[in-house]
Design an enzyme around this catalytic site. Structure first.
Site, PDB file in Angstrom:
ATOM      1  N   ASN A   1       3.719  -4.164   0.038  1.00 53.12           N
ATOM      2  CA  ASN A   1       5.171  -4.221  -0.155  1.00 53.12           C
ATOM      3  C   ASN A   1       5.935  -3.978   1.141  1.00 53.12           C
ATOM      4  OD1 ASN A   1       5.802  -4.965  -2.888  1.00 53.12           O
ATOM      5  ND2 ASN A   1       4.673  -3.132  -3.468  1.00 53.12           N
TER       6      ASN A   1
ATOM      7  N   SER B   1       4.789   1.205  -6.727  1.00 52.21           N
ATOM      8  CA  SER B   1       4.864   0.267  -5.605  1.00 52.21           C
ATOM      9  C   SER B   1       5.391   0.935  -4.350  1.00 52.21           C
ATOM     10  CB  SER B   1       5.809  -0.888  -5.956  1.00 52.21           C
ATOM     11  OG  SER B   1       5.360  -1.568  -7.085  1.00 52.21           O
TER      12      SER B   1
ATOM     13  N   HIS C   1      -2.567   0.831  -6.435  1.00 52.50           N
ATOM     14  CA  HIS C   1      -1.541  -0.210  -6.488  1.00 52.50           C
ATOM     15  C   HIS C   1      -2.207  -1.570  -6.627  1.00 52.50           C
ATOM     16  CE1 HIS C   1       1.448  -3.052  -4.727  1.00 52.50           C
ATOM     17  NE2 HIS C   1       2.156  -2.457  -5.660  1.00 52.50           N
TER      18      HIS C   1
ATOM     19  N   GLU D   1      -4.739  -1.336  -3.567  1.00 53.57           N
ATOM     20  CA  GLU D   1      -4.475  -0.317  -2.552  1.00 53.57           C
ATOM     21  C   GLU D   1      -4.642   1.062  -3.206  1.00 53.57           C
ATOM     22  OE1 GLU D   1      -1.152  -2.062   0.357  1.00 53.57           O
ATOM     23  OE2 GLU D   1      -0.708  -2.381  -1.750  1.00 53.57           O
TER      24      GLU D   1
END
Ligand SMILES: NC(=O)c1ccc[n+]([C@@H]2O[C@H](COP(=O)([O-])OP(=O)(O)OC[C@H]3O[C@@H](n4cnc5c(N)ncnc54)[C@H](O)[C@@H]3O)[C@@H](O)[C@H]2O)c1
Length: 285
Positions: free
Chosen positions: A191, A120, A141, A153
């Site tokens: 994130n 992450s 991700h 991602e």
């Protein structure tokens, strides 16, 4: 990679089980590896539960559920994944743990294997730097729940082979998901944007401005999010959220990323969210 190629998933917790479900649904064989055989078995049970929910919701037939589950096999040792064409790592958010497990994969798999890390926040480039073949690693991700969320991602390391990037984009498309290729930056986009907002919601709760239910209502009914922040944090896992926040804070030195004290206290009390039965909400099943 051909559709007949096998994919191995390392770490069969929240994300590993969700990713395994998505890969098996795409028609590929999936091998599950965790720290012990019973954990890999538990990962397969999670896949079975997710597929059963899909049948109840009318997203797949009972026959498709059975065929998909037949493609998911837990294994008890790493050498059993030697023939995998792609290995997806979803072990805890810790550079040492990820680098160590990927180095062991390099020892058992062919030099042509493509390694995906579902980190992450960690630097994909730094993880690659620990490997014998850094050009074979790439970040993928997934969003939680990985079997349903469309965005993936894709973050190449500075060392990634361009052919690996292209192959990975195709792999993600074959899952029926939408790849977005991004620079290897802390937290990528999701994130980087979401974690400060989540921490602000926790701070509002800590300050007693409103209850978790009320804040979630503001976020869903007011801001139009599909899920409340506290529901999402319970799904993510408070331990995972804490590790992700700490890692972003360590890299940006920006207070917005620092996990609020309530998060650490909840983790210390074992209130991890859905996986422990209690988080911001209680879960009976
Ligand atoms: N939870 C989320 O919403 C989310 C979303 C996107 C990415 N991620 C990332 O995915 C990764 C995994 O997170 P998670 O939420 O699935 O964690 P989790 O705690 O649910 O699962 C981790 C699993 O890895 C296993 N494991 C630990 N060491 C291992 C090893 N050496 N070899 C094999 N298995 C090992 C554990 O036994 C556990 O089953 C983390 O890097 C996290 O940051 C999490």
């Amino acid at each position: 990679m051909s559709e007949l190629d096998t994919v191995a998933v390392l770490g069969t917790g929240t994300m590993g089980a969700g990713i395994a479900t998505a890969v098996a649904r795409s028609g590929r064989q999936v091998l599950l590896v965790d720290t012990a055989p019973d954990r890999a078995l538990a990962g397969r049970r999670s896949v079975a539960d997710t597929l059963a929910t899909g049948v109840r919701r009318g997203n797949l037939t009972a026959a498709e559920r059975d065929e998909t589950l037949d493609r998911v096999r837990p294994v008890s040792s790493l050498p059993e994944i030697a023939d995998a064409a792609v290995v997806i790592e979803a072990v805890p958010e810790d550079l040492e743990v990820k680098a160590e497990v990927l180095k062991r994969v390099e020892q058992v798999c062919s030099s042509e294997v493509v390694l995906h890390t579902n980190t992450s926040t960690l630097s994909v480039t730094a993880i690659a730097g620990r490997l014998h073949r850094p050009d074979r690693l790439i970040g993928t991700h997934y969003c939680n729940p990985a079997d349903r969320m469309r965005l993936v991602e894709v973050a190449p390391a500075r060392q990634s082979d361009p052919a690996v990037v292209q192959q990975t984009v195709e792999f993600v498309r074959h899952l029926g998901k939408d790849p977005v290729v991004l620079k290897d930056t802390p937290g990528l986009l999701t994130n980087y944007l979401l974690v400060p907002f989540e921490n602000d919601c926790v701070r509002a709760l800590e300050a007693g401005w409103a209850t978790a239910e009320e804040i979630d209502l503001a976020v869903t009914a007011g801001a139009g999010f599909p899920m409340g922040v506290f529901r999402l944090l319970d799904l993510v896992g408070l331990d995972v959220h804490r590790a992700v926040s700490m890692s972003l804070y360590d890299q940006f030195h920006d207070q917005r990323f620092a996990p609020p004290p309530l998060v650490a206290r909840m983790v210390a009390a074992g209130e991890l969210g859905r996986k422990s039965g209690t988080g911001f909400y209680r879960y009976e099943d």
